[in-house]
Write a protein that holds these residues in place. Structure first.
Motif, PDB file in Angstrom:
ATOM      1  N   LEU A   1      21.094  53.653  41.304  1.00 23.83           N
ATOM      2  CA  LEU A   1      19.810  54.353  41.297  1.00 23.83           C
ATOM      3  C   LEU A   1      19.368  54.450  39.849  1.00 23.83           C
ATOM      4  O   LEU A   1      20.086  54.999  39.011  1.00 23.83           O
ATOM      5  N   ARG A   2      18.183  53.895  39.545  1.00 21.74           N
ATOM      6  CA  ARG A   2      17.690  53.898  38.179  1.00 21.74           C
ATOM      7  C   ARG A   2      16.359  54.631  38.084  1.00 21.74           C
ATOM      8  O   ARG A   2      15.543  54.582  39.012  1.00 21.74           O
ATOM      9  N   ALA A   3      16.169  55.304  36.959  1.00 26.81           N
ATOM     10  CA  ALA A   3      14.875  55.928  36.709  1.00 26.81           C
ATOM     11  C   ALA A   3      13.834  54.830  36.526  1.00 26.81           C
ATOM     12  O   ALA A   3      14.085  53.827  35.848  1.00 26.81           O
ATOM     13  N   SER A   4      12.668  55.001  37.142  1.00 23.43           N
ATOM     14  CA  SER A   4      11.624  53.980  37.048  1.00 23.43           C
ATOM     15  C   SER A   4      10.996  53.927  35.670  1.00 23.43           C
ATOM     16  O   SER A   4      10.486  52.909  35.228  1.00 23.43           O
ATOM     17  N   HIS A   5      11.032  55.066  34.973  1.00 21.37           N
ATOM     18  CA  HIS A   5      10.486  55.138  33.627  1.00 21.37           C
ATOM     19  C   HIS A   5      11.245  56.198  32.863  1.00 21.37           C
ATOM     20  O   HIS A   5      11.670  57.205  33.438  1.00 21.37           O
ATOM     21  N   ARG A   6      11.429  55.986  31.572  1.00 20.38           N
ATOM     22  CA  ARG A   6      12.261  56.901  30.799  1.00 20.38           C
ATOM     23  C   ARG A   6      11.701  58.311  30.739  1.00 20.38           C
ATOM     24  O   ARG A   6      12.417  59.269  30.433  1.00 20.38           O
ATOM     25  N   THR A   7      10.387  58.482  30.997  1.00 22.70           N
ATOM     26  CA  THR A   7       9.810  59.830  31.005  1.00 22.70           C
ATOM     27  C   THR A   7       9.943  60.512  32.362  1.00 22.70           C
ATOM     28  O   THR A   7       9.553  61.657  32.518  1.00 22.70           O
ATOM     29  N   THR A   8      10.493  59.777  33.341  1.00 21.37           N
ATOM     30  CA  THR A   8      10.674  60.336  34.685  1.00 21.37           C
ATOM     31  C   THR A   8      12.138  60.206  35.079  1.00 21.37           C
ATOM     32  O   THR A   8      12.536  59.238  35.733  1.00 21.37           O
ATOM     33  N   PRO A   9      12.989  61.143  34.673  1.00 19.09           N
ATOM     34  CA  PRO A   9      14.420  61.038  34.958  1.00 19.09           C
ATOM     35  C   PRO A   9      14.722  61.227  36.441  1.00 19.09           C
ATOM     36  O   PRO A   9      13.881  61.699  37.222  1.00 19.09           O
ATOM     37  N   LEU A  10      15.933  60.854  36.821  1.00 14.12           N
ATOM     38  CA  LEU A  10      16.390  61.057  38.192  1.00 14.12           C
ATOM     39  C   LEU A  10      16.575  62.545  38.469  1.00 14.12           C
ATOM     40  O   LEU A  10      16.854  63.332  37.560  1.00 14.12           O
TER      41      LEU A  10
END
Length: 372
Positions: A47-56
């Motif tokens: 599972l990866r964050a789609s963008h670094r400003t939107t963490p899991l």
């Protein structure tokens, strides 16, 4: 909060220890709001964050991971993923993978800090050990922007064994001998099989192993505990820390409690079915100690001055600190130039997902405090 201040965390392994760690990380995030969980990867999916400003999400990660259709990342893919993020990145490796352990120098050289309970990284080849040390941050070489390396839980779960030894060395003490019980499983077995107070005689060896297995104190295959290799790995780590260049677990005596006749038995179930055939051997070991007024325990020792390591059964006086252990406790005694007759002793629960994860989380806090 700007991305410059964020600390990006990738977690490998979301099973036993990993699940406890992520639960503790959720609590930790309230104290350190600059934590960004960007990757969770286990053996089959990731599972990866789609963008670094939107963490899991640390609240729904398990559900989100179960629903993910993304395959597990390879070590190379994980390194690339973290390498594309800004500075202040941490790999939390909760696996026991040799492949991941072999990759630590590559992560560290990219400025990615590593926190792990993975013993294999520090107890396999001397080449890997040396490479990890050389690739870790060194205060006397700040021009090398390498990552930090912490592995408290590689010895003794959450007990402060690595940090205590590190402090002894850093403050100029000379370590002469290290001894103790380094396996929560074997501690539990012998504390029940051969109680020190003599108030109740333990059951047969096979019964005690079976009870320990049913209680979840052993690995699914108890031979992984009884062969002594886990204890040997921990001794290798401590020995190398004090400058003993031990090549590996095969370079010193390691006593296995697996009967030679059962070493080639295929399954754990078949092993357990036949273990009772050899109870008399262990009965005699216990009875011989009783006749001498002693107890038998599974002990690991590092003689620093002699550069000698040893793992196996020992008969100890009932007054010995090791003899008085309870439950699955570990105990490690450091005999040093400062602590000569009365050693510095670390004792407590040395096994279990929650306490192992605690050691990992505590190491992560140290990284956060140093890089923030």
């Amino acid at each position: 909060m700007s991305s410059v201040n964020q600390i990006y965390i990738a977690v490998l392994g979301a099973g036993g220890v990993g699940r406890h760690f992520l639960s503790q990380l959720s609590v930790l995030s309230h104290k350190f709001p600059n934590i960004s969980l960007v990757l969770i990867s286990r053996s089959t999916k990731s599972l990866r964050a789609s963008h670094r400003t939107t963490p899991l999400s640390l609240e729904t990660w398990e559900k989100d991971l179960n629903e993910s259709t993304s395959p597990a990342l390879t070590v190379t893919q994980t390194l690339k993923f973290l390498g594309e993020l800004p500075d202040k990145r941490v790999l939390v490796d909760n696996t026991s993978s040799q492949d991941v352990a072999d990759s630590y120098p590559a992560f560290l050289k990219q400025g990615i800090s590593v926190v792990t309970p993975n013993k294999k990284a520090f107890s396999s080849t001397m080449d890997l050990w040396t490479s990890i040390q050389e690739s870790s941050y060194r205060p006397y070489a700040p021009y090398l922007s390498y990552g930090l390396m912490y592995h408290e839980s590689s010895v003794g779960a959450g007990l402060p064994i690595i940090s205590t030894l590190t402090d002894l060395i850093a403050t100029g003490d000379t370590v002469r001998r290290i001894e103790g019980v380094f396996s929560g499983t074997l501690s539990y077995l012998f504390n029940n099989f051969a109680p020190a107070d003599g108030s109740a005689k333990g059951g047969t060896w096979s019964d005690e192993v079976r009870k320990a297995k049913e209680a979840g104190f052993t690995e699914p295959d108890p031979r992984d505990d009884l062969n002594g290799v886990d204890v040997a790995r921990k001794l290798v780590i401590l020995a190398r820390m004090v400058g003993v260049p031990v090549e590996g677990t095969g370079s010193f005596p390691v006593q296995s409690l697996i009967p030679a006749e059962l070493e080639r038995v295929g399954s754990a179930e078949a092993f357990m079915e036949r273990l009772g055939e050899f109870d008399k051997r262990m009965d005699e070991v216990r009875n011989e100690a009783v006749r001498e007024g002693k107890v038998v325990r599974f002990v690991g020792r590092v003689d620093v001055e002699a550069k000698a390591l040893k793992v196996g059964l020992e008969k100890l006086d009932k007054a010995h600190p090791i003899a008085g252990l309870e439950g699955s406790d570990n105990i490690v005694s450091f005999y040093t130039e400062r602590y000569v007759d009365n050693p510095l002793v670390v004792r407590g629960a040395g096994a279990g997902g929650a306490v192992t994860a605690m050691g990992v989380t505590a190491d992560l806090i140290k990284v956060i405090q140093r890089v923030s």
